[in-house]
Write a protein that holds these residues in place. Sequence first.
Motif, short mmCIF file in Angstrom:
data_model
loop_
_atom_site.label_atom_id
_atom_site.label_comp_id
_atom_site.label_asym_id
_atom_site.label_seq_id
_atom_site.Cartn_x
_atom_site.Cartn_y
_atom_site.Cartn_z
N SER A 3 25.72 -24.38 -37.17
CA SER A 3 25.16 -25.20 -36.09
C SER A 3 24.17 -26.21 -36.64
O SER A 3 23.48 -26.88 -35.89
N VAL A 15 29.16 -26.26 -34.59
CA VAL A 15 28.87 -25.84 -33.23
C VAL A 15 27.62 -26.60 -32.77
O VAL A 15 26.54 -26.42 -33.31
N VAL A 40 32.61 -27.58 -31.73
CA VAL A 40 32.51 -26.73 -30.54
C VAL A 40 31.34 -27.27 -29.73
O VAL A 40 30.22 -27.40 -30.25
N ASP A 42 29.49 -27.53 -25.52
CA ASP A 42 29.45 -27.01 -24.15
C ASP A 42 30.36 -27.86 -23.27
O ASP A 42 30.48 -29.08 -23.47
N SER A 62 27.85 -22.72 -25.95
CA SER A 62 28.08 -22.87 -27.39
C SER A 62 27.25 -21.89 -28.22
O SER A 62 27.69 -21.43 -29.27
#
Length: 126
Positions: A3, A15, A40, A42, A62
Motif C-alpha cells: 500500500s 492497494v 486495488v 475502494d 481496500s
Amino acid sequence: MTSDSRNVYENMIFVAIKGYKDNGMKYVKNAIENGAVAIVIDDDEDIDSIEEDIAIITVKNSRRELSRISRNFYDNPSEKLTVIGITGTKGKSTTTFMIKSILQASGKKVGLLRKYWWIYWRRKKT
C-alpha cells in the motif's frame, strides 16, 4: 503487494488505501510508474481518474482487502500459529510474560508481539 507506492516494483499489486489524512489514490500514478500491474481501490473512487491501461480491482474496503490479499499471498500464516491476545487496563505485561514463561518451560517456541516491538524466543539446544 503493497500500500506504499514507494515500495512498488515490477509486477506488484498496489492497494490504494484511504487514510485519515491521505488517500492512496494520489499515489496510483507513481505505483504504475514503479511497475504495478494491478491497482486495488475502494468502489467509491473515480476509476476514470486512472488514465493508464492497467487492471483495476474495486472493493468495498481496500484496507480490509489488503489484509486478505496478504493473508493468502503468505499462505495463511495464522493458521499455523496459536495466537493469544491479551487486553485490559492493568496486568497485561505481567500476564503476557507469565504465559511466555509457562509456554517456554513446556518446550514451546514462543514469540511476543507488543505495540512497538516483538521478540522471538528460541529454546537453546542442550
